[in-house]
Design a protein around this motif. Sequence first.
Motif, PDB file in Angstrom:
ATOM      1  N   THR A  45       0.866  -1.176   0.000  1.00  0.00           N
ATOM      2  CA  THR A  45       0.000   0.000   0.000  1.00  0.00           C
ATOM      3  C   THR A  45       0.902   1.224   0.000  1.00  0.00           C
ATOM      4  OG1 THR A  45      -0.069   0.190   2.404  1.00  0.00           O
ATOM      5  CG2 THR A  45      -1.730  -1.244   1.376  1.00  0.00           C
ATOM      6  N   SER A  46       0.351   2.386  -0.322  1.00  0.00           N
ATOM      7  CA  SER A  46       1.161   3.608  -0.317  1.00  0.00           C
ATOM      8  C   SER A  46       1.667   3.906   1.091  1.00  0.00           C
ATOM      9  CB  SER A  46       0.360   4.789  -0.873  1.00  0.00           C
ATOM     10  OG  SER A  46      -0.803   4.998  -0.113  1.00  0.00           O
ATOM     11  N   GLU A  47       0.879   3.577   2.103  1.00  0.00           N
ATOM     12  CA  GLU A  47       1.292   3.783   3.490  1.00  0.00           C
ATOM     13  C   GLU A  47       2.492   2.888   3.841  1.00  0.00           C
ATOM     14  OE1 GLU A  47      -0.805   2.647   7.562  1.00  0.00           O
ATOM     15  OE2 GLU A  47      -1.868   4.290   6.546  1.00  0.00           O
ATOM     16  N   GLU A  48       2.446   1.637   3.368  1.00  0.00           N
ATOM     17  CA  GLU A  48       3.569   0.722   3.609  1.00  0.00           C
ATOM     18  C   GLU A  48       4.816   1.191   2.871  1.00  0.00           C
ATOM     19  OE1 GLU A  48       1.038  -3.405   4.356  1.00  0.00           O
ATOM     20  OE2 GLU A  48       1.644  -2.869   2.331  1.00  0.00           O
ATOM     21  N   GLU A  49       4.639   1.655   1.627  1.00  0.00           N
ATOM     22  CA  GLU A  49       5.779   2.171   0.862  1.00  0.00           C
ATOM     23  C   GLU A  49       6.423   3.360   1.565  1.00  0.00           C
ATOM     24  OE1 GLU A  49       4.683   3.037  -3.175  1.00  0.00           O
ATOM     25  OE2 GLU A  49       4.141   0.957  -3.582  1.00  0.00           O
ATOM     26  N   GLU A  50       5.599   4.240   2.116  1.00  0.00           N
ATOM     27  CA  GLU A  50       6.113   5.400   2.856  1.00  0.00           C
ATOM     28  C   GLU A  50       6.872   4.966   4.098  1.00  0.00           C
ATOM     29  OE1 GLU A  50       3.226   8.472   3.704  1.00  0.00           O
ATOM     30  OE2 GLU A  50       2.344   8.239   1.700  1.00  0.00           O
ATOM     31  N   ALA A  51       6.321   3.997   4.818  1.00  0.00           N
ATOM     32  CA  ALA A  51       6.973   3.505   6.036  1.00  0.00           C
ATOM     33  C   ALA A  51       8.333   2.891   5.710  1.00  0.00           C
ATOM     34  CB  ALA A  51       6.084   2.493   6.746  1.00  0.00           C
ATOM     35  N   ILE A  52       8.406   2.132   4.632  1.00  0.00           N
ATOM     36  CA  ILE A  52       9.666   1.508   4.220  1.00  0.00           C
ATOM     37  C   ILE A  52      10.648   2.582   3.766  1.00  0.00           C
ATOM     38  CG2 ILE A  52      10.738  -0.033   2.528  1.00  0.00           C
ATOM     39  CD1 ILE A  52       8.018  -1.627   2.656  1.00  0.00           C
ATOM     40  N   GLY A  53      10.170   3.545   3.000  1.00  0.00           N
ATOM     41  CA  GLY A  53      11.016   4.626   2.520  1.00  0.00           C
ATOM     42  C   GLY A  53      11.574   5.500   3.633  1.00  0.00           C
ATOM     43  N   ALA A  54      10.886   5.566   4.767  1.00  0.00           N
ATOM     44  CA  ALA A  54      11.309   6.404   5.888  1.00  0.00           C
ATOM     45  C   ALA A  54      12.247   5.674   6.854  1.00  0.00           C
ATOM     46  CB  ALA A  54      10.088   6.905   6.637  1.00  0.00           C
ATOM     47  N   SER A  57      18.912   4.147   8.288  1.00  0.00           N
ATOM     48  CA  SER A  57      19.948   3.133   8.078  1.00  0.00           C
ATOM     49  C   SER A  57      20.067   2.257   9.329  1.00  0.00           C
ATOM     50  CB  SER A  57      21.282   3.817   7.785  1.00  0.00           C
ATOM     51  OG  SER A  57      22.283   2.842   7.587  1.00  0.00           O
ATOM     52  N   GLY A  58      20.257   0.965   9.121  1.00  0.00           N
ATOM     53  CA  GLY A  58      20.398   0.036  10.241  1.00  0.00           C
ATOM     54  C   GLY A  58      19.082  -0.458  10.796  1.00  0.00           C
ATOM     55  N   SER A  59      17.994  -0.197  10.088  1.00  0.00           N
ATOM     56  CA  SER A  59      16.695  -0.689  10.535  1.00  0.00           C
ATOM     57  C   SER A  59      16.006  -1.417   9.380  1.00  0.00           C
ATOM     58  CB  SER A  59      15.826   0.457  11.052  1.00  0.00           C
ATOM     59  OG  SER A  59      15.509   1.341  10.007  1.00  0.00           O
ATOM     60  N   ALA A  60      14.948  -2.120   9.729  1.00  0.00           N
ATOM     61  CA  ALA A  60      14.172  -2.857   8.731  1.00  0.00           C
ATOM     62  C   ALA A  60      12.732  -2.958   9.229  1.00  0.00           C
ATOM     63  CB  ALA A  60      14.767  -4.242   8.504  1.00  0.00           C
ATOM     64  N   TYR A 151      11.601  -6.075   4.852  1.00  0.00           N
ATOM     65  CA  TYR A 151      12.007  -4.957   4.006  1.00  0.00           C
ATOM     66  C   TYR A 151      13.162  -4.217   4.666  1.00  0.00           C
ATOM     67  CZ  TYR A 151       7.634  -5.824   1.613  1.00  0.00           C
ATOM     68  OH  TYR A 151       6.607  -6.427   0.918  1.00  0.00           O
ATOM     69  N   SER A 152      14.274  -4.105   3.956  1.00  0.00           N
ATOM     70  CA  SER A 152      15.453  -3.384   4.431  1.00  0.00           C
ATOM     71  C   SER A 152      15.266  -1.888   4.256  1.00  0.00           C
ATOM     72  CB  SER A 152      16.692  -3.783   3.622  1.00  0.00           C
ATOM     73  OG  SER A 152      16.956  -5.137   3.753  1.00  0.00           O
ATOM     74  N   SER A 153      16.047  -1.125   5.004  1.00  0.00           N
ATOM     75  CA  SER A 153      16.093   0.321   4.802  1.00  0.00           C
ATOM     76  C   SER A 153      16.561   0.587   3.380  1.00  0.00           C
ATOM     77  CB  SER A 153      17.059   0.948   5.798  1.00  0.00           C
ATOM     78  OG  SER A 153      17.393   2.254   5.398  1.00  0.00           O
ATOM     79  N   ARG A 154      15.887   1.476   2.677  1.00  0.00           N
ATOM     80  CA  ARG A 154      16.277   1.806   1.305  1.00  0.00           C
ATOM     81  C   ARG A 154      17.641   2.474   1.273  1.00  0.00           C
ATOM     82  NH1 ARG A 154      13.714  -2.040   0.461  1.00  0.00           N
ATOM     83  NH2 ARG A 154      11.634  -2.041  -0.387  1.00  0.00           N
ATOM     84  N   LEU A 155      18.026   3.166   2.348  1.00  0.00           N
ATOM     85  CA  LEU A 155      19.358   3.763   2.428  1.00  0.00           C
ATOM     86  C   LEU A 155      20.436   2.680   2.421  1.00  0.00           C
ATOM     87  CD1 LEU A 155      18.660   6.459   5.169  1.00  0.00           C
ATOM     88  CD2 LEU A 155      18.900   6.832   2.703  1.00  0.00           C
ATOM     89  N   ASP A 156      20.167   1.577   3.116  1.00  0.00           N
ATOM     90  CA  ASP A 156      21.134   0.479   3.169  1.00  0.00           C
ATOM     91  C   ASP A 156      21.202  -0.272   1.844  1.00  0.00           C
ATOM     92  OD1 ASP A 156      21.619   1.208   5.794  1.00  0.00           O
ATOM     93  OD2 ASP A 156      20.229  -0.288   6.611  1.00  0.00           O
ATOM     94  N   LEU A 157      20.043  -0.406   1.182  1.00  0.00           N
ATOM     95  CA  LEU A 157      20.033  -1.066  -0.121  1.00  0.00           C
ATOM     96  C   LEU A 157      20.802  -0.258  -1.156  1.00  0.00           C
ATOM     97  CD1 LEU A 157      16.384  -2.422  -0.488  1.00  0.00           C
ATOM     98  CD2 LEU A 157      18.463  -3.723  -0.050  1.00  0.00           C
ATOM     99  N   ALA A 158      20.664   1.052  -1.100  1.00  0.00           N
ATOM    100  CA  ALA A 158      21.358   1.932  -2.053  1.00  0.00           C
ATOM    101  C   ALA A 158      22.867   1.880  -1.859  1.00  0.00           C
ATOM    102  CB  ALA A 158      20.860   3.365  -1.896  1.00  0.00           C
ATOM    103  N   GLY A 159      23.296   1.687  -0.605  1.00  0.00           N
ATOM    104  CA  GLY A 159      24.726   1.626  -0.307  1.00  0.00           C
ATOM    105  C   GLY A 159      25.358   0.286  -0.593  1.00  0.00           C
ATOM    106  N   ALA A 160      24.532  -0.731  -0.806  1.00  0.00           N
ATOM    107  CA  ALA A 160      25.063  -2.095  -1.019  1.00  0.00           C
ATOM    108  C   ALA A 160      25.574  -2.294  -2.418  1.00  0.00           C
ATOM    109  CB  ALA A 160      23.987  -3.123  -0.721  1.00  0.00           C
TER     110      ALA A 160
END
Length: 160
Positions: A45-54, A57-60, A151-160
């Motif tokens: 859902t858009s709410e879940e996407e926002e939660a994941i996007g927020a 780093s170091g969280s999931a 779901y991993s932090s998107r910041l951590d995925l971008a750094g991988a």
Amino acid sequence: MRPSDGEDVDGTFSESVPEAQSADTTLTFSQEQAAQLAALDSDLTSEEEEAIGALPSGSALLIVRRGPNSGARFLLDADITSAGRHPDADIFLDDVTVSRHHAQFLRHRTAFEVKDLGSLNGTYFDGVRIETALLSDGAEVQIGKFRLTFYSSRLDLAGA
């Protein structure tokens, strides 16, 4: 009585299979069809996407996809997060299919691991019973009747 088109003599249906495929196969999916089926289960859902996007780093985030608490979200932001039926568990999963002290989620910097704690029904990672497994984005963890998507932090995925 004569079977209708596509119906076998015993009343079951089967699809014709080209000779190059196994004789044991009655129906196959193309890779595209399999991907579409997988996408149905992983729609956010858009709410879940926002939660994941927020996520920092170091969280999931774990989202319950199937089970009594479908839609519930659990933040993984500690080095050890317990999951089980015990009321003091960090992730309380209230169902008899879950052991009191069922599993732990362990953080290793920006990576996460799930570890079964000797539960009766086991812990599953993408459908395979495990003792421990390193989690990847979009992976499914099953604890009792609960199916949780990681779901991993998107910041951590971008750094991988």
